[in-house]
Design an enzyme around this catalytic site. Structure first.
Site, PDB file in Angstrom:
ATOM      1  N   ASN A  25       0.801  -1.231   0.000  1.00 11.15           N
ATOM      2  CA  ASN A  25       0.000   0.000   0.000  1.00 11.15           C
ATOM      3  C   ASN A  25       0.828   1.272   0.000  1.00 11.15           C
ATOM      4  OD1 ASN A  25      -2.644   1.406   0.416  1.00 11.15           O
ATOM      5  ND2 ASN A  25      -1.586   2.052   2.290  1.00 11.15           N
ATOM      6  N   HIS A  26       1.956   1.256   0.718  1.00  7.90           N
ATOM      7  CA  HIS A  26       2.707   2.491   0.895  1.00  7.90           C
ATOM      8  C   HIS A  26       4.200   2.187   0.972  1.00  7.90           C
ATOM      9  CE1 HIS A  26       1.224   0.926   4.803  1.00  7.90           C
ATOM     10  NE2 HIS A  26       2.486   1.037   5.144  1.00  7.90           N
ATOM     11  N   ASP A  31       1.001   6.657   0.381  1.00 11.74           N
ATOM     12  CA  ASP A  31       0.382   5.547  -0.357  1.00 11.74           C
ATOM     13  C   ASP A  31       0.813   5.579  -1.815  1.00 11.74           C
ATOM     14  OD1 ASP A  31      -1.076   5.199   2.005  1.00 11.74           O
ATOM     15  OD2 ASP A  31      -2.892   4.625   0.910  1.00 11.74           O
ATOM     16  N   TYR A  73      -6.543  -1.019   1.247  1.00 15.34           N
ATOM     17  CA  TYR A  73      -6.465   0.423   0.978  1.00 15.34           C
ATOM     18  C   TYR A  73      -5.748   0.761  -0.320  1.00 15.34           C
ATOM     19  CZ  TYR A  73      -6.927  -0.308   5.998  1.00 15.34           C
ATOM     20  OH  TYR A  73      -7.323  -0.763   7.225  1.00 15.34           O
ATOM     21  N   LEU A  74      -5.611  -0.196  -1.234  1.00 11.30           N
ATOM     22  CA  LEU A  74      -4.761   0.041  -2.411  1.00 11.30           C
ATOM     23  C   LEU A  74      -5.303   1.155  -3.319  1.00 11.30           C
ATOM     24  CD1 LEU A  74      -3.648  -3.567  -3.462  1.00 11.30           C
ATOM     25  CD2 LEU A  74      -2.623  -2.006  -1.797  1.00 11.30           C
ATOM     26  N   ASP A 101       0.229  -6.746   3.721  1.00  9.53           N
ATOM     27  CA  ASP A 101      -0.076  -5.731   4.722  1.00  9.53           C
ATOM     28  C   ASP A 101      -1.084  -4.721   4.175  1.00  9.53           C
ATOM     29  OD1 ASP A 101       0.743  -4.274   7.273  1.00  9.53           O
ATOM     30  OD2 ASP A 101       1.128  -2.732   5.769  1.00  9.53           O
ATOM     31  N   GLU A 158      -4.047  -9.152   5.151  1.00  6.55           N
ATOM     32  CA  GLU A 158      -4.295  -8.440   6.400  1.00  6.55           C
ATOM     33  C   GLU A 158      -5.390  -7.419   6.128  1.00  6.55           C
ATOM     34  OE1 GLU A 158      -3.083  -5.182   9.573  1.00  6.55           O
ATOM     35  OE2 GLU A 158      -2.523  -5.015   7.491  1.00  6.55           O
ATOM     36  N   GLU A 198      -8.221   4.373  -4.142  1.00  7.81           N
ATOM     37  CA  GLU A 198      -9.069   5.411  -3.534  1.00  7.81           C
ATOM     38  C   GLU A 198     -10.141   5.802  -4.545  1.00  7.81           C
ATOM     39  OE1 GLU A 198      -5.674   6.070  -4.074  1.00  7.81           O
ATOM     40  OE2 GLU A 198      -5.200   5.051  -2.196  1.00  7.81           O
TER      41      GLU A 198
HETATM   42  C1  NOJ Z   1      -0.363  -3.164   9.669  1.00  7.69           C
HETATM   43  C2  NOJ Z   1       0.833  -3.643  10.428  1.00  7.69           C
HETATM   44  O1  NOJ Z   1       0.499  -4.809  11.142  1.00  7.69           O
HETATM   45  C3  NOJ Z   1       1.282  -2.511  11.338  1.00  7.69           C
HETATM   46  O2  NOJ Z   1       2.313  -2.950  12.195  1.00  7.69           O
HETATM   47  C4  NOJ Z   1       1.698  -1.334  10.495  1.00  7.69           C
HETATM   48  O3  NOJ Z   1       2.016  -0.247  11.332  1.00  7.69           O
HETATM   49  C5  NOJ Z   1       0.580  -0.925   9.532  1.00  7.69           C
HETATM   50  N1  NOJ Z   1       0.003  -2.045   8.844  1.00  7.69           N
HETATM   51  C6  NOJ Z   1       1.100   0.043   8.496  1.00  7.69           C
HETATM   52  O4  NOJ Z   1       1.883  -0.649   7.563  1.00  7.69           O
END
Ligand code: NOJ
Ligand code: CA
Length: 606
Positions: free
Chosen positions: A164-165, A231, A265-266, A261, A303, A268
């Protein structure tokens, strides 16, 4: 394999590695640091036999596209696991030396937190170079050697990938912020902060907006997390392709998959929450297609901290991610324990849609973040704070930054019960390093560092984590009288047959003997006693009845087992046979926080 820092900041990149076929590790088994001699000898014998056989095979694993459905995962914070070069920071050399321990514990797959080059303003979730290993952790060669050594032991490895970022330090962002740069469109820019106002702020303790002004760019950039994590712009096909190449690079180097991760949010879109958008799903399906076409037996674990009805979209009929974490279940297990009431668990599982047969839930109790309370009602959140975060320092964002053992007041029965519930449910359990020995936390450390302290291997200096000077350690190990490393460590628990570690080891073993836990159906029983969480798992002839008393006090329960009349419940750890199931409700009594797992056998079974 070396532990030295050999990656200069901008040296030419290493060529994409080829998934290696390593020779067996001939180094001295380091398990003797922690194992009593008799066990060490037995383990050595097993390892020698295994690795000789494996070394002659062309691959370390039989083809098994559904391996992740039966796997026990183990999450590792590389920085905190084992320091191989005595600089006070965990690394791949140290981790490789501890593989014998993980092999003994019985885990099937390691999940590594981000291992890439990063300024570490968010534990490595702020990547500054996707194709380099963080210089503290070693080199790409060290990584490849580690993966090979894990594979030799039958352990797979997945790693976090932050799609994402990036970090603001990433070369892509540094180029993009320069007006007129061809990389400009790789990030999301705006002249005003008015765009995408329906998107929530996630890190509410530190951020007040999802936009941050960049004076160099003369524009605001979009970020869902910290303001130093811009992002990427997935509307740009170059970004989509670049990220696919990053994934290929690590899959070529032997990785078995990714924990994706922040995957909701990919993309917008105006007027939406900017989460779970159809465009995001379409891109993930492209990723899946590419990986399936080029690689075998890899896994994508999403996630997505969302409600079950939204998370199942990430499976999309089996054509998107292979796995997704079940976030809403996690706080409800803790709620059930404190309320002496199984309903929170039963209800959330009732609301969880069925998922395709080639997908799996990732189930967990704790991880490297705060115990997130985003997927609960306001009342439930207040309740959780009142019960589990009595000191305000324990709160972070919308969550509680504590480890498993302290959350449960270090109660052994409680830890065992909640682990049993986790292991009994349809999904693959994901353990967090150190929870298998009941490690504590340090709420006086900043952000989430309190749950990321050094792994406690022994009662020796620095908990056996590092030979560096204490002052040089990346974080101090726990030293309090209850959870400190002299009281809680791997070595001591290996020597104690009744220890939590030994118990977890046996439990993992039991689960792995019964694929029904990973692949069987799930049917909730609904006894009139609300303190009992009971359900049946079934895979062909393997039928397991799991009954858990979430209450502190002893309970009796009558279960409707009429569908199993004539069968005999056999307790799965001691193999004691209980009375045959008849026509009447089946009566069980359970100690406070007690549980039974039974295999239901035909009366004439041996
Ligand atoms: C989820 C991760 O588990 C967390 O540790 C991190 O701060 C955020 N994503 C942002 O990447
Ligand atoms: Ca180190």
């Amino acid at each position: 394999m070396t532990g030295t820092r050999t990656d200069p900041p901008r040296a030419p990149r290493p060529a994409r590695p080829v998934r290696a076929r390593a020779v067996p590790d001939s180094g001295p088994p380091t398990a003797e640091l922690i194992l009593p001699v008799d066990q060490l000898t037995a383990i050595r014998r097993e390892l020698t036999a295994d690795t000789t056989e494996l070394a002659t095979a062309s691959q370390w694993f039989e083809s098994d596209p559904l391996w992740f459905k039966r796997a026990v995962f183990y999450e590792i914070h590389l920085r905190g696991f084992a320091d191989g070069n005595a600089d006070g920071i965990g690394d791949f050399v140290g981790l490789t030396e501890r593989l014998d321990y993980l092999s003994w514990l019985g885990v099937d797959c390691i999940w590594l937190l981000p291992m890439y080059e990063s300024p570490l303003r968010d534990g490595g979730y702020d990547i500054s170079d996707y194709l380099r290993v963080h210089h503290d952790y070693g080199t790409v060669d060290d990584f490849v050697a580690f993966v090979d050594a894990a594979h030799q032991r039958g352990i797979r490895v997945i790693a976090d990938m932050v799609m994402n970022h990036t970090s603001i330090d990433h070369q892509w962002f540094q180029e993009a912020r320069t007006p007129g740069s061809p990389k400009r469109d790789w990030y999301v820019w705006s002249d005003t902060v008015e765009r995408y106002q329906d998107a929530r702020i996630i890190f509410v303790d530190t951020e007040t907006s999802n936009w941050t002004w960049d004076p160099v760019a003369g524009a605001y950039y979009w970020h869902r997390f910290f303001s130093h994590q811009p992002d990427l712009n997935y509307d740009n096909p170059e970004v989509r392709e670049a990220m696919l190449d990053v994934l290929r690079y690590w899959l070529d180097s032997g990785l078995d998959g990714f924990r994706l991760d922040a995957v909701p949010y990919l993309f917008e879109r105006e007027g939406t929450s900017c989460e779970n958008l159809p465009e995001t799903h379409a891109y993930l399906k492209d990723v899946r297609r590419a990986i399936d076409a080029e690689y075998a037996d890899r896994v994508l674990l999403a996630e997505a901290n969302q409600w079950p009805s939204d998370v199942v979209e990430y499976f999309d009929g089996g054509g998107e991610c292979h796995m997704a974490f079940h976030f809403p279940l996690m706080p409800r297990m803790f709620m059930a324990m404190r309320r002496d009431d199984a309903m929170p668990i039963i209800e959330i599982l009732d609301q969880t849609p069925a998922i395709p047969a080639n997908t799996q839930w990732g189930l967990f109790l704790r991880n490297h973040d705060e115990l997130t309370l985003e997927m609960v009602t306001d009342d439930e959140r207040d309740y959780m704070y009142a019960e589990y975060a009595k000191d305000p320092l324990m709160k972070l964002n919308l969550g509680i930054r504590r480890r498993l053992a302290p959350l449960l007041d270090n109660g052994r029965d409680e830890i065992e019960l909640v682990t049993a519930i986790l292991f009994s449910l349809p999904g693959s359990p994901v353990l967090y390093y150190g929870d298998e020995i009941g490690m504590g936390d340090n709420i006086y450390l900043g952000d989430r560092d309190g749950v990321r302290t050094p792994m406690q291997w022994t009662g020796d200096r620095n908990a056996g984590f590092s030979r560096a000077d204490f002052a040089r350690l990346y974080l101090p190990p726990l030293m309090d009288p209850v959870y400190g490393y002299q009281a809680v460590n791997v070595e001591a628990q290996l020597r104690t047959p009744t220890s939590l570690l030994r118990w977890v080891h046996r439990f993992i073993d039991m689960r792995k003997d019964h694929p029904v836990f990973g692949q069987g159906s799930y049917e909730a029983l609904r006894p009139s006693n609300p303190r009992i969480f009971a359900h049946v798992r079934r895979l062909d002839d393997d039928i397991v009845l799991a009954v858990h008393n979430v209450a502190r006090s002893a309970q009796a329960v009558e279960l409707d087992l009429s569908g199993f009349e004539g069968m005999v419940p056999e307790e799965m750890f001691g193999r004691a046979r209980f009375p045959r199931i008849g026509q009447l409700p089946y009566l069980l009594t359970l100690a406070g926080r007690g549980f039974f797992w039974f295999q239901l056998r035909k009366d004439d079974d041996d």
